[in-house]
Design a protein around this motif. Structure first.
Motif, mmCIF file in Angstrom:
data_model
loop_
_atom_site.group_PDB
_atom_site.id
_atom_site.type_symbol
_atom_site.label_atom_id
_atom_site.label_comp_id
_atom_site.label_asym_id
_atom_site.label_seq_id
_atom_site.Cartn_x
_atom_site.Cartn_y
_atom_site.Cartn_z
ATOM 1 N N ASP A 73 9.987 12.572 45.239
ATOM 2 C CA ASP A 73 9.316 11.968 43.871
ATOM 3 C C ASP A 73 8.429 13.223 43.165
ATOM 4 O O ASP A 73 7.491 13.436 44.328
ATOM 5 C CB ASP A 73 7.940 11.200 44.013
ATOM 6 C CG ASP A 73 7.396 10.316 43.331
ATOM 7 O OD1 ASP A 73 6.813 11.198 42.561
ATOM 8 O OD2 ASP A 73 6.539 9.225 42.721
ATOM 9 N N PRO A 74 8.748 13.374 42.197
ATOM 10 C CA PRO A 74 8.069 14.549 41.782
ATOM 11 C C PRO A 74 6.824 14.811 41.325
ATOM 12 O O PRO A 74 5.827 16.365 41.988
ATOM 13 C CB PRO A 74 8.748 15.249 40.217
ATOM 14 C CG PRO A 74 9.062 13.839 39.764
ATOM 15 C CD PRO A 74 9.619 12.722 41.382
ATOM 16 N N GLU A 75 5.717 13.649 41.613
ATOM 17 C CA GLU A 75 4.445 14.097 41.452
ATOM 18 C C GLU A 75 3.588 13.940 43.084
ATOM 19 O O GLU A 75 2.859 14.775 43.472
ATOM 20 C CB GLU A 75 2.810 12.875 40.438
ATOM 21 C CG GLU A 75 4.214 13.095 39.526
ATOM 22 C CD GLU A 75 4.136 11.409 38.353
ATOM 23 O OE1 GLU A 75 3.684 10.341 38.664
ATOM 24 O OE2 GLU A 75 3.651 11.384 37.485
ATOM 25 N N THR A 76 4.467 12.473 43.494
ATOM 26 C CA THR A 76 3.532 12.846 44.807
ATOM 27 C C THR A 76 4.688 13.413 45.675
ATOM 28 O O THR A 76 3.261 13.832 46.963
ATOM 29 C CB THR A 76 3.599 11.331 45.511
ATOM 30 O OG1 THR A 76 4.589 10.947 45.518
ATOM 31 C CG2 THR A 76 2.847 10.201 44.545
ATOM 32 N N MET A 77 4.882 14.761 45.937
ATOM 33 C CA MET A 77 6.077 15.293 46.894
ATOM 34 C C MET A 77 6.180 14.187 48.275
ATOM 35 O O MET A 77 7.030 14.724 48.729
ATOM 36 C CB MET A 77 5.589 16.147 46.981
ATOM 37 C CG MET A 77 5.512 17.293 45.347
ATOM 38 S SD MET A 77 6.888 17.563 45.199
ATOM 39 C CE MET A 77 7.829 18.295 46.200
ATOM 40 N N GLU A 78 6.183 12.736 47.682
ATOM 41 C CA GLU A 78 6.686 12.250 48.649
ATOM 42 C C GLU A 78 8.490 11.625 49.293
ATOM 43 O O GLU A 78 8.965 11.232 47.756
ATOM 44 C CB GLU A 78 5.608 10.662 49.299
ATOM 45 C CG GLU A 78 4.609 10.705 49.256
ATOM 46 C CD GLU A 78 3.650 9.251 49.554
ATOM 47 O OE1 GLU A 78 4.377 8.433 49.837
ATOM 48 O OE2 GLU A 78 2.160 9.796 49.240
ATOM 49 N N PRO A 79 8.905 11.226 49.569
ATOM 50 C CA PRO A 79 10.668 10.916 50.244
ATOM 51 C C PRO A 79 10.636 9.354 49.611
ATOM 52 O O PRO A 79 9.592 8.597 49.864
ATOM 53 C CB PRO A 79 10.863 10.734 51.690
ATOM 54 C CG PRO A 79 9.400 11.397 52.215
ATOM 55 C CD PRO A 79 8.567 11.546 51.446
ATOM 56 N N ILE A 80 11.894 9.083 48.008
ATOM 57 C CA ILE A 80 11.700 7.676 48.359
ATOM 58 C C ILE A 80 13.188 7.246 49.570
ATOM 59 O O ILE A 80 14.008 8.531 49.138
ATOM 60 C CB ILE A 80 12.570 8.392 46.137
ATOM 61 C CG1 ILE A 80 11.483 9.011 45.652
ATOM 62 C CG2 ILE A 80 13.499 7.111 45.745
ATOM 63 C CD1 ILE A 80 12.150 9.882 44.065
ATOM 64 N N GLU A 81 13.221 6.642 49.150
ATOM 65 C CA GLU A 81 13.779 5.457 49.752
ATOM 66 C C GLU A 81 15.258 5.754 48.807
ATOM 67 O O GLU A 81 15.244 5.247 47.439
ATOM 68 C CB GLU A 81 13.553 4.055 49.978
ATOM 69 C CG GLU A 81 14.301 3.508 50.136
ATOM 70 C CD GLU A 81 14.256 2.117 50.154
ATOM 71 O OE1 GLU A 81 15.053 0.864 50.399
ATOM 72 O OE2 GLU A 81 12.956 1.638 49.994
#
Length: 111
Positions: free
Chosen positions: A20-28
């Motif tokens: 995710d470009p905003e949170t930098m968390e992995p996207i499923e």
């Protein structure tokens, strides 16, 4: 290869994951359409076996399509409501650029 043999419309998909470009968390990870082509789908055999205390079934076969450079073994094919896991991408033995043979399995780990 005769055009009349390519009578099945199949869709190739690849598994895409990212951040995710905003949170930098992995996207499923999800399957994304790559191409839709005409193909010959030929089932070859099937079997049933026990795995993890349940009965599983698996069928294997091959798909033949016109040559494309963007098809990889990590992809899968969709034909109607069936999911085919591509096992390998084999070019034709003469020129290597006329058609591809894609051995597949179905029924176990449908993604």
């Amino acid at each position: 290869m005769r055009a009349g043999d390519l009578r099945h419309r199949i869709k190739f998909q690849k598994l895409v994951s990212g951040m995710d470009p905003e949170t930098m968390e992995p996207i499923e990870a999800s399957w994304v359409d790559v191409a839709t082509v005409w193909a010959a789908v030929n089932p070859l055999s099937g079997r049933e076996f026990n795995q993890a205390k349940s009965v599983q079934s698996e069928s294997v076969g091959r798909i033949v399509i016109r040559y494309r450079s963007d098809i990889k073994a990590a992809m899968r094919c969709i034909h109607g409501d069936r999911i085919y896991n591509i096992q390998a991408v084999l070019p034709d033995p003469k020129s290597g650029r006329e058609y591809l043979t894609l051995p597949y399995s179905e029924g176990v780990n449908d993604g």
